[in-house]
Write a protein that holds these residues in place. Structure first.
Motif, mmCIF file in Angstrom:
data_model
loop_
_atom_site.group_PDB
_atom_site.id
_atom_site.type_symbol
_atom_site.label_atom_id
_atom_site.label_comp_id
_atom_site.label_asym_id
_atom_site.label_seq_id
_atom_site.Cartn_x
_atom_site.Cartn_y
_atom_site.Cartn_z
ATOM 1 N N ARG A 63 -56.465 67.255 -29.149
ATOM 2 C CA ARG A 63 -56.995 65.890 -29.126
ATOM 3 C C ARG A 63 -58.462 65.865 -28.710
ATOM 4 O O ARG A 63 -59.249 65.082 -29.232
ATOM 5 C CB ARG A 63 -56.170 65.021 -28.177
ATOM 6 N N LEU A 64 -58.811 66.726 -27.758
ATOM 7 C CA LEU A 64 -60.212 66.770 -27.317
ATOM 8 C C LEU A 64 -61.118 67.186 -28.468
ATOM 9 O O LEU A 64 -62.214 66.662 -28.642
ATOM 10 C CB LEU A 64 -60.370 67.741 -26.139
ATOM 11 N N ALA B 65 -59.635 75.153 -20.901
ATOM 12 C CA ALA B 65 -58.208 74.826 -21.018
ATOM 13 C C ALA B 65 -57.461 75.953 -21.737
ATOM 14 O O ALA B 65 -56.322 76.284 -21.387
ATOM 15 C CB ALA B 65 -58.023 73.513 -21.757
ATOM 16 N N HIS C 286 -51.883 70.520 -26.546
ATOM 17 C CA HIS C 286 -52.007 69.197 -27.176
ATOM 18 C C HIS C 286 -53.313 68.527 -26.762
ATOM 19 O O HIS C 286 -53.983 67.901 -27.580
ATOM 20 C CB HIS C 286 -50.834 68.312 -26.762
ATOM 21 N N ALA C 287 -53.649 68.680 -25.489
ATOM 22 C CA ALA C 287 -54.884 68.065 -25.004
ATOM 23 C C ALA C 287 -56.091 68.658 -25.726
ATOM 24 O O ALA C 287 -56.986 67.938 -26.160
ATOM 25 C CB ALA C 287 -54.997 68.257 -23.496
ATOM 26 N N LEU D 150 -44.332 76.442 -19.163
ATOM 27 C CA LEU D 150 -44.164 76.044 -20.565
ATOM 28 C C LEU D 150 -44.688 74.622 -20.785
ATOM 29 O O LEU D 150 -45.392 74.345 -21.760
ATOM 30 C CB LEU D 150 -42.690 76.116 -20.972
ATOM 31 N N ALA D 151 -44.342 73.739 -19.851
ATOM 32 C CA ALA D 151 -44.808 72.355 -19.964
ATOM 33 C C ALA D 151 -46.329 72.310 -19.905
ATOM 34 O O ALA D 151 -46.985 71.615 -20.692
ATOM 35 C CB ALA D 151 -44.207 71.503 -18.855
ATOM 36 N N ALA D 152 -46.884 73.077 -18.980
ATOM 37 C CA ALA D 152 -48.342 73.077 -18.835
ATOM 38 C C ALA D 152 -49.008 73.599 -20.099
ATOM 39 O O ALA D 152 -49.977 73.027 -20.597
ATOM 40 C CB ALA D 152 -48.741 73.917 -17.627
ATOM 41 N N THR E 295 -48.775 71.069 -22.938
ATOM 42 C CA THR E 295 -49.626 69.903 -22.695
ATOM 43 C C THR E 295 -51.108 70.254 -22.825
ATOM 44 O O THR E 295 -51.881 69.496 -23.411
ATOM 45 C CB THR E 295 -49.323 69.314 -21.301
ATOM 46 N N TYR E 296 -51.478 71.427 -22.283
ATOM 47 C CA TYR E 296 -52.874 71.865 -22.454
ATOM 48 C C TYR E 296 -53.223 71.974 -23.940
ATOM 49 O O TYR E 296 -54.278 71.550 -24.382
ATOM 50 C CB TYR E 296 -53.087 73.241 -21.807
#
Lengths: 205, 374
Positions: free
Chosen positions: B173-174, B188, B169-170, B161-163, B166-167
């Motif tokens: 942003r990317l 990703a 969100h990344a 879940l954390a991964a 975070t992916y």
């Protein structure tokens, strides 16, 4: 040690978590060094490298808390942001008592992590600046002659020149010359600044 | 035989708790005592002279005349002298289980037989209830195990879940960067999908472990059972700061087993090992549990769980499989007792021995599934 770029260390044994944080940091333009074990971090740790550490609490082998203890033993100043999959309060308390910069529970909001990383990097910068400032003061202090140190001790304890002259059994003029030399060597512009430097030094010795 | 003796005999028969029925070589009923009247709901008058097969069911009902004829001809006893459990029929058509023992009345030709019918409805019910209770206990203890593992499972679920978060969100942003690297974002996204599958997998395994009672046995490879558990066990081991290694022998014969129950036993033994090791962990960095499978020389399949912890205290060696024997502050002391019951119901064995140089080793051994000669 002139302005090495800061590195965000990511130590987590979970490939996906580590890699996703790396990507998030990359999207912010931050340089990272992802590592899968605490041992790896410890064996390559360079105290001169500015940055911060995102650290998983529970890992096989050396746990995050154990790594933190090792870093503390070495007097490392790198700010540590703990991440954990457990809502484990006692563990969080222990980490904070050991001087952790912050504690985040997985899964976390990107903003929460980003904010903490940025604050941790800023903190690291301040820490390092203070440390190098303190090192400079120490260097200057070490360059004083024994007589100048005596004068410095009396000056910072608030004694007037006349009293010092009597204490040291020298002329008031001689005291004035020593005093000017101390201020110059210590790069102090005022008595107040000199006092603060001495307090800082005492704190660390 | 005097009338007096005959009357006494009659009284004796009627006083018996079990049904007593006298028949001749053709199956015709000659005597039917009180208890038999009560058990079958017939009065003696209704059945005298009728064929005893009216009291029987299934195969016995059809074949009884044949049994009698065969005995009269060959004198080879089948049921006589041994007795067996049968289903019998009352007048109203309902059936009940009974233990039937049969004797030949000596000195009569053609032979006559006496049958004793003992109603076993009650003991059967108790047996069934005790089975049911055992099943429920097994299930409850499995749920308890899953409950104890909940924190490990939660941790395990939080990783993907954390991964994923975070992916995602990344990626966001990317993509907002002036010159986004689309390939990087795409890969990703694929990683996010992988993590979703991983999370689903963890849930599926947990549910498999917690699923309700199904006594169904099927041919299984014990390695498959262990591989299904690997994620849960590893996360639990990690939570205890212990490493868990698997050494699975290839080409094991299949065993006939209830997979969920065998998994429960394995989880139980692994958890015991982890808990035995956890306090030692600070002192010994190499705390380890080894989960191994192999084929024994006698053909049986062995699952062994060994640790390098403090081992079983000398004083407890003979009692660890007894119910309520526990060394844990919060333990019920039922884990090993239930585990052994489960293994016994699989005609297997569960034993322990000291591990070398230290620690304990539990061996679960199961007979292989008979190989199909075809």
């Amino acid at each position: 040690m002139k302005d090495r770029p800061a590195l965000v260390f990511i130590v987590d044994d979970d490939d996906a978590v580590r890699n996703s944080i790396r990507l998030l940091m990359k999207s912010l333009g931050l340089a990272t060094r992802p590592l899968s074990t605490a041992q790896e971090f410890l064996s390559t740790y360079d105290p001169q490298q500015p940055g911060c550490l995102i650290l998983d609490v529970r890992m096989p082998g050396m746990s995050g808390l154990e790594l933190q203890q090792q870093l503390n033993l070495r007097g490392a100043i790198i700010p540590v942001i703990f991440i954990t999959g457990h809502g484990d309060v006692p563990m969080a308390v222990e980490a904070m008592q050991q001087g952790a910069f912050d504690f985040l529970q997985k899964p976390f909001r990107d903003q929460d992590l980003i904010e903490r990383v940025q604050r941790a990097l800023a903190k690291d910068q301040v820490n390092r600046a203070e440390l190098s400032e303190r090192a400079k003061v120490r260097e200057r202090f070490d360059s004083l002659t024994p007589r100048e140190r005596e004068v410095l001790a009396l000056v910072t304890s608030g004694k007037a020149n006349k009293v010092m002259a009597a204490d040291l059994n020298v002329s008031q003029r001689t005291v004035e010359i020593h005093r000017a030399r101390v201020m110059e060597k210590m790069h102090a512009h005022s008595l107040a600044q000199l006092v603060r430097m001495m307090l800082d030094l005492e704190e660390t010795t | 035989m005097t009338t007096n003796t005959s009357r006494e005999l009659r009284a004796l028969l009627d006083a018996a708790v079990d049904g007593i029925i006298l028949i001749d070589h053709l199956g015709e009923i000659h005597s039917f005592n009180r208890a038999a009247e009560r058990l079958f709901g017939y009065s003696s008058d209704e059945v005298l002279g009728r064929n005893v097969s009216i009291l029987m069911t299934g195969e016995d009902e059809k074949e009884h005349d044949g049994y009698l004829a065969r005995y009269t001809e060959t004198r080879t006893p089948h049921i006589i002298g041994t007795g067996r459990d049968v289903m019998v029929r009352r007048k109203d058509g309902t059936q009940f289980p009974a233990h039937l023992s049969v004797g030949v009345i000596p000195g009569q030709e053609p032979p006559r037989f006496v049958g004793f019918i003992h109603d076993i409805t009650h003991s059967r019910r108790i047996e069934a209830e005790s089975h049911q209770l055992q099943d429920r206990l097994t299930h409850v203890s499995r749920l308890a195990t899953v409950g104890e593992m909940a924190s490990g499972i939660a941790h395990e679920l939080n990783q993907p879940l954390a991964a994923m978060a975070t992916y995602a969100h990344a990626c966001d942003r990317l993509l907002a960067l002036p010159d986004p690297d689309i390939e990087e974002v795409r890969s990703a996204l694929k990683l996010i999908a992988d993590q979703a599958v991983r999370a689903g997998d963890i849930i599926r395994r947990m549910r498999a472990l917690a699923r309700g009672e199904e006594s169904a046995r099927a041919p299984v490879n014990v390695n498959t059972l262990i591989e299904e558990l690997a994620t849960l066990i590893n996360s639990d081991a990690k939570a205890h700061g212990v490493s868990c290694r698997q050494e699975l022998a290839p080409d094991l014969p299949l065993v006939s087993a209830n997979g969920a129950q065998i998994q429960q036993v394995v989880v139980n033994l692994v958890r015991n090992a982890l808990e035995a090791l956890a306090p030692e962990r600070a002192a010994t960095a190499g705390a380890e549990v080894v989960l191994a499978t192999r084929r024994l020389p006698d053909g049986r399949v062995e699952i062994s769980i060994s640790d390098n912890g403090p081992g079983v205290p000398e004083a407890l060696k003979d009692r660890i499989f007894d119910p309520f024997c526990t060394t844990k502050a919060t333990g019920t002391g039922l884990g090993l007792a239930i585990s052994r019951t489960i293994v016994a119901s699989h005609e297997g064995t569960l034993d322990f021995e000291p591990n070398q140089p230290n620690g304990a080793r539990f061996n679960l051994r199961l007979a292989p599934e008979p190989t199909d000669p075809a």
